[in-house]
Motif scaffolding. Structure first.
Motif, PDB file in Angstrom:
ATOM      1  N   CYS A  18      19.683  44.441 -29.538  1.00 51.31           N
ATOM      2  CA  CYS A  18      19.010  45.747 -28.674  1.00 51.31           C
ATOM      3  C   CYS A  18      19.639  47.203 -29.304  1.00 51.31           C
ATOM      4  CB  CYS A  18      19.381  45.907 -27.136  1.00 51.31           C
ATOM      5  SG  CYS A  18      18.679  44.226 -26.193  1.00 51.31           S
ATOM      6  N   ARG A  19      18.813  48.210 -28.705  1.00 50.35           N
ATOM      7  CA  ARG A  19      19.093  49.510 -29.390  1.00 50.35           C
ATOM      8  C   ARG A  19      20.580  49.955 -29.096  1.00 50.35           C
ATOM      9  NH1 ARG A  19      14.229  53.571 -29.802  1.00 50.35           N
ATOM     10  NH2 ARG A  19      12.838  52.540 -30.959  1.00 50.35           N
ATOM     11  N   ASP A  76      14.068  45.480 -30.073  1.00 46.50           N
ATOM     12  CA  ASP A  76      14.072  47.002 -30.053  1.00 46.50           C
ATOM     13  C   ASP A  76      13.330  47.821 -29.088  1.00 46.50           C
ATOM     14  OD1 ASP A  76      15.334  48.892 -32.070  1.00 46.50           O
ATOM     15  OD2 ASP A  76      12.948  49.288 -32.062  1.00 46.50           O
ATOM     16  N   ALA A  77      12.116  46.857 -28.320  1.00 44.85           N
ATOM     17  CA  ALA A  77      11.439  47.263 -27.486  1.00 44.85           C
ATOM     18  C   ALA A  77      11.971  47.599 -26.118  1.00 44.85           C
ATOM     19  CB  ALA A  77      10.164  46.622 -27.537  1.00 44.85           C
ATOM     20  N   GLU A  97      21.655  52.873 -27.682  1.00 49.91           N
ATOM     21  CA  GLU A  97      21.836  53.419 -26.509  1.00 49.91           C
ATOM     22  C   GLU A  97      21.623  52.309 -25.186  1.00 49.91           C
ATOM     23  OE1 GLU A  97      19.385  53.914 -28.577  1.00 49.91           O
ATOM     24  OE2 GLU A  97      17.448  54.105 -27.639  1.00 49.91           O
ATOM     25  N   VAL A  98      20.978  51.181 -25.384  1.00 51.09           N
ATOM     26  CA  VAL A  98      20.842  49.969 -24.638  1.00 51.09           C
ATOM     27  C   VAL A  98      22.382  49.242 -24.251  1.00 51.09           C
ATOM     28  CG1 VAL A  98      19.929  47.734 -23.820  1.00 51.09           C
ATOM     29  CG2 VAL A  98      18.352  49.522 -24.530  1.00 51.09           C
ATOM     30  N   ARG A 158      14.156  49.270 -23.379  1.00 47.82           N
ATOM     31  CA  ARG A 158      14.479  50.529 -23.158  1.00 47.82           C
ATOM     32  C   ARG A 158      15.677  50.578 -22.121  1.00 47.82           C
ATOM     33  NH1 ARG A 158      12.600  50.812 -27.256  1.00 47.82           N
ATOM     34  NH2 ARG A 158      10.970  51.897 -27.947  1.00 47.82           N
ATOM     35  N   VAL A 159      16.310  51.779 -22.153  1.00 49.83           N
ATOM     36  CA  VAL A 159      17.382  51.808 -21.180  1.00 49.83           C
ATOM     37  C   VAL A 159      16.531  51.993 -19.675  1.00 49.83           C
ATOM     38  CG1 VAL A 159      19.004  53.861 -20.463  1.00 49.83           C
ATOM     39  CG2 VAL A 159      19.021  53.133 -22.432  1.00 49.83           C
ATOM     40  N   GLU A 160      15.524  52.623 -19.767  1.00 47.03           N
ATOM     41  CA  GLU A 160      14.809  53.004 -18.309  1.00 47.03           C
ATOM     42  C   GLU A 160      14.634  51.545 -17.685  1.00 47.03           C
ATOM     43  OE1 GLU A 160      14.665  55.126 -21.062  1.00 47.03           O
ATOM     44  OE2 GLU A 160      12.658  54.888 -21.249  1.00 47.03           O
ATOM     45  N   ASP A 161      14.202  50.542 -18.567  1.00 45.24           N
ATOM     46  CA  ASP A 161      13.764  49.114 -18.035  1.00 45.24           C
ATOM     47  C   ASP A 161      15.130  48.603 -17.288  1.00 45.24           C
ATOM     48  OD1 ASP A 161      11.491  49.472 -19.554  1.00 45.24           O
ATOM     49  OD2 ASP A 161      12.101  48.417 -21.283  1.00 45.24           O
TER      50      ASP A 161
END
Ligand code: SF4
Length: 309
Positions: A202-203, A177-178, A205-206, A180-183
């Motif tokens: 994963c979330r 969950d940690a 959005e990922v 992120r799309v940015e990663d």
């Protein structure tokens, strides 16, 4: 201090003497992966645990996995090298809350991710893993499903099974969950040819920006057969060790924060100690095991596939 190689030698020798088998999850540290008799995702490990003929199963993974092995093969001695290797996600369902939810939705089947305690499994109609969650929910005869405990995996299943109402338990895996799309986008910017593989914990959005959504077993199969050369591995970092070992000509990029601390509790040192002492033993009381076995066996019957989507 013995070296890792010395420790491995002693473990392998003692393993023979004890007539033991080492099962390890794909997120284990490389040293453990190297000496495992069988390495896999939770579905593959559950299926394997059921078939073990040796006297002892040493489970290098987290608590619910060892518990599942003890439920499926109760005549064997199941050992986990460190009882502190507890999956926090499995602890996110409380029996009372689940009973209440079942009362509120009496027509719903309860599908629980295998990342749950034996108590939660005993209250469930079906189990699933990330490898077969979609197949299991599709196969359930009920139109309504209570899905526990991972909300991200549940939301992914919901996106794939449109004709059922899926009620989500609000749990999550802190490791996945940690992410992120940015990663992922940063890595994609640095390696534009790389394919993004994401685990369904994963979330949402990922998962949307991923090229593929796979369990760890699904990643293994996909990478093996893919013509692509580079992959961004959207799950626990040590998964990339297995992928690289099996595909030395391919390149894998991992995310710095993708570490499951609880999986890292298992070390060569405590594995050796566990084999020396034949402890700690994982036992599930037979009455509870009998109830918990039903949804696990149903899952194994429905979905032996390793692919999620
Ligand atoms: S990665 Fe997440 S779900 Fe898997 S063992 Fe670790 S905390 Fe539990």
């Amino acid at each position: 201090m013995p070296s890792p190689e010395e420790l491995k030698e002693r473990i392998l020798r003692l393993k023979e003497e004890r007539n033991a088998v080492i099962l390890a999850h794909n997120y284990q540290i490389p040293d453990i992966q190297d000496i495992a008799d069988f390495l896999g995702d939770s579905l593959a490990l559950a299926i394997k645990a059921r078939e073990i003929e040796e006297d002892v199963i040493v489970f290098c993974g987290v608590d619910f996995m060892a518990e599942t092995a003890a439920i499926l093969n109760p005549d064997k001695t199941v050992i986990i090298p460190d009882t502190k290797a507890k999956c926090p996600l499995a602890g996110m369902v409380d029996a009372e809350g689940l009973r209440k939810m079942k009362e509120e939705h009496p027509d719903a089947a309860v599908v629980s991710y295998v990342n749950t305690t034996a108590e939660t499994k005993a209250l469930s109609d079906y189990c699933c893993t990330s490898a077969n969650a979609v197949e299991v929910v599709k196969a359930v005869p009920n139109k309504k499903v209570i899905f526990t405990p991972d909300r991200n995996l549940g939301a992914y299943v919901r996106s794939q099974v449109k004709d059922k109402e899926i009620i989500l338990w609000p749990g999550f895996c802190a490791t996945h969950d940690a992410l992120r799309v940015e990663d992922f986008m940063q890595l994609k910017k640095e390696h534009p040819e790389a394919e993004i593989l994401a685990h369904p914990e994963c979330r949402p959005e990922v998962l949307e920006i991923a090229d593929h959504v796979f369990s760890t077993g699904g990643m293994v199969k996909h990478v093996r057969s893919s013509s692509k050369k580079e992959f961004i591995v959207g799950t626990e970092k040590d998964m990339a060790y297995r992928l690289k070992k099996e595909n030395p000509d391919k390149i894998f990029y991992t995310l710095d924060r993708a570490i499951c601390p609880t999986m890292k509790k298992i070390t060569l040192e405590n594995l050796l100690e566990a084999l020396e002492n034949m402890a700690p033993v994982v036992k599930v009381p037979e009455e509870l095991a009998e109830k918990a076995r039903v949804p696990i066996e149903r899952m194994i019957e429905i979905g032996r596939g390793e692919r999620t989507g």
